[in-house]
Design a protein around this motif. Structure first.
Motif, PDB file in Angstrom:
ATOM      1  N   VAL A   6     -28.061 -15.439 -12.243  1.00 30.70           N
ATOM      2  CA  VAL A   6     -27.297 -15.021 -13.413  1.00 30.70           C
ATOM      3  C   VAL A   6     -26.835 -16.280 -14.129  1.00 30.70           C
ATOM      4  O   VAL A   6     -26.166 -17.140 -13.545  1.00 30.70           O
ATOM      5  CB  VAL A   6     -26.083 -14.160 -13.010  1.00 30.70           C
ATOM      6  CG1 VAL A   6     -25.267 -13.788 -14.253  1.00 30.70           C
ATOM      7  CG2 VAL A   6     -26.538 -12.903 -12.280  1.00 30.70           C
ATOM      8  N   LEU A   7     -27.208 -16.394 -15.393  1.00 27.90           N
ATOM      9  CA  LEU A   7     -26.861 -17.568 -16.176  1.00 27.90           C
ATOM     10  C   LEU A   7     -25.454 -17.416 -16.748  1.00 27.90           C
ATOM     11  O   LEU A   7     -25.113 -16.378 -17.325  1.00 27.90           O
ATOM     12  CB  LEU A   7     -27.861 -17.769 -17.311  1.00 27.90           C
ATOM     13  CG  LEU A   7     -29.321 -17.990 -16.889  1.00 27.90           C
ATOM     14  CD1 LEU A   7     -30.201 -18.209 -18.121  1.00 27.90           C
ATOM     15  CD2 LEU A   7     -29.438 -19.181 -15.951  1.00 27.90           C
ATOM     16  N   ASP A   8     -24.660 -18.455 -16.580  1.00 30.90           N
ATOM     17  CA  ASP A   8     -23.292 -18.462 -17.098  1.00 30.90           C
ATOM     18  C   ASP A   8     -23.332 -18.489 -18.624  1.00 30.90           C
ATOM     19  O   ASP A   8     -24.152 -19.180 -19.237  1.00 30.90           O
ATOM     20  CB  ASP A   8     -22.556 -19.688 -16.555  1.00 30.90           C
ATOM     21  CG  ASP A   8     -21.053 -19.607 -16.813  1.00 30.90           C
ATOM     22  OD1 ASP A   8     -20.613 -18.684 -17.529  1.00 30.90           O
ATOM     23  OD2 ASP A   8     -20.318 -20.469 -16.288  1.00 30.90           O
ATOM     24  N   THR A   9     -22.433 -17.745 -19.248  1.00 31.51           N
ATOM     25  CA  THR A   9     -22.384 -17.741 -20.708  1.00 31.51           C
ATOM     26  C   THR A   9     -21.967 -19.098 -21.262  1.00 31.51           C
ATOM     27  O   THR A   9     -22.253 -19.411 -22.417  1.00 31.51           O
ATOM     28  CB  THR A   9     -21.408 -16.665 -21.201  1.00 31.51           C
ATOM     29  OG1 THR A   9     -20.117 -16.882 -20.593  1.00 31.51           O
ATOM     30  CG2 THR A   9     -21.906 -15.275 -20.831  1.00 31.51           C
ATOM     31  N   ALA A  10     -21.291 -19.907 -20.443  1.00 26.82           N
ATOM     32  CA  ALA A  10     -20.914 -21.241 -20.904  1.00 26.82           C
ATOM     33  C   ALA A  10     -22.140 -22.118 -21.127  1.00 26.82           C
ATOM     34  O   ALA A  10     -22.130 -23.003 -21.984  1.00 26.82           O
ATOM     35  CB  ALA A  10     -19.965 -21.900 -19.894  1.00 26.82           C
TER      36      ALA A  10
END
Length: 251
Positions: A6-10
């Motif tokens: 899951v890729l961080d939105t940051a």
């Protein structure tokens, strides 16, 4: 395991978007800097005259069999005679032409400007990306890919367990570098200065043309014109037309 990433939105806010925005801004800046550094070269009338002369001689070679033999030989003598033929270049004049070509500073200056406008921004941008964003998984392709795409999409990530559809930040830089050409063509026009592929082709053409002696082109065309064997083609066409007409009338 790879599908659970899951890729961080940051990462999207501080890596993907800034990197894409910087690439677009640098491309626009390169375009205007290249236009500013572009020199306005006045056309060389002598070079244009020589190129048109070669074209005319080639037309004569191609249409030699469609003009009378006397007319062809007269034209060939006009081009090839040793006294004042248009394609005849004396040795002293050929040496002067080659010396002038090598001593022309404008060609070297133009090549240096194109190198600066292409290599320097790419080097600085890649160093910035490699220093600040190295090792990030920046995005994910929304469709499956084969293993052949791994070196292209995951530059800087040495994990074979990561799915091929994930894109590293360094690979995202290269994708933007070569993938924004269509976008720049829309906003800056077709003849924009951000197309590195076109610049490399132009530089290669200049490097190939640098050192080519114009006198050799004229001499080669002169030799080719001298080797032409005239064979009158129109009587053959008349005979073929008469034969076809007789066949039509006989039927």
């Amino acid at each position: 395991m790879a599908n659970d990433l899951v890729l961080d939105t940051a990462i999207r806010d501080w890596v993907l978007v800034p990197l894409s925005l910087v690439m677009v801004l640098i491309g626009i800046l390169r375009h205007f800097v290249s236009k500013f550094l572009r020199s306005t070269n006045t056309p060389d009338l002598k070079a244009i005259k020589e190129s048109q002369l070669v074209v005319r001689a080639r037309y004569l070679r191609g249409a030699a069999n469609f003009i009378p033999e006397k007319a062809f030989k007269s034209r060939r003598h006009f081009y090839n005679n040793e006294e004042n033929g248009l394609l005849h270049v004396p040795k002293s004049q050929a040496q002067n032409m080659q010396a002038q070509m090598f001593s022309d500073p404008n060609m070297a200056m133009d090549m240096m400007k194109k190198n600066l406008s292409m290599i320097v921004p790419q080097t600085l941008t890649f160093a910035w990306v490699n220093f600040f964003f190295s090792g990030f998984v920046a995005a994910k392709i929304p469709f499956p890919l084969t293993q052949r795409f791994r070196p292209m999409l995951q530059n800087g990530i040495d994990l074979s367990s990561v799915d091929v559809s994930y894109v590293s930040s360094r690979s995202w830089y290269f994708l933007n570098l070569f993938g924004l050409r269509g976008f720049f063509s829309l906003i800056l026009g077709e003849e924009n200065a951000t197309d590195d592929t076109q610049k490399m082709m132009q530089m290669g053409g200049q490097m190939g043309g640098f050192g080519v002696d114009p006198s050799k082109t004229l001499s080669a065309e002169k030799d080719g014109l001298e080797l032409v064997q005239h064979s009158w083609a129109l009587p053959k066409l008349e005979e073929e037309a008469e034969s076809i007409l007789r066949d039509i009338l006989s039927t």
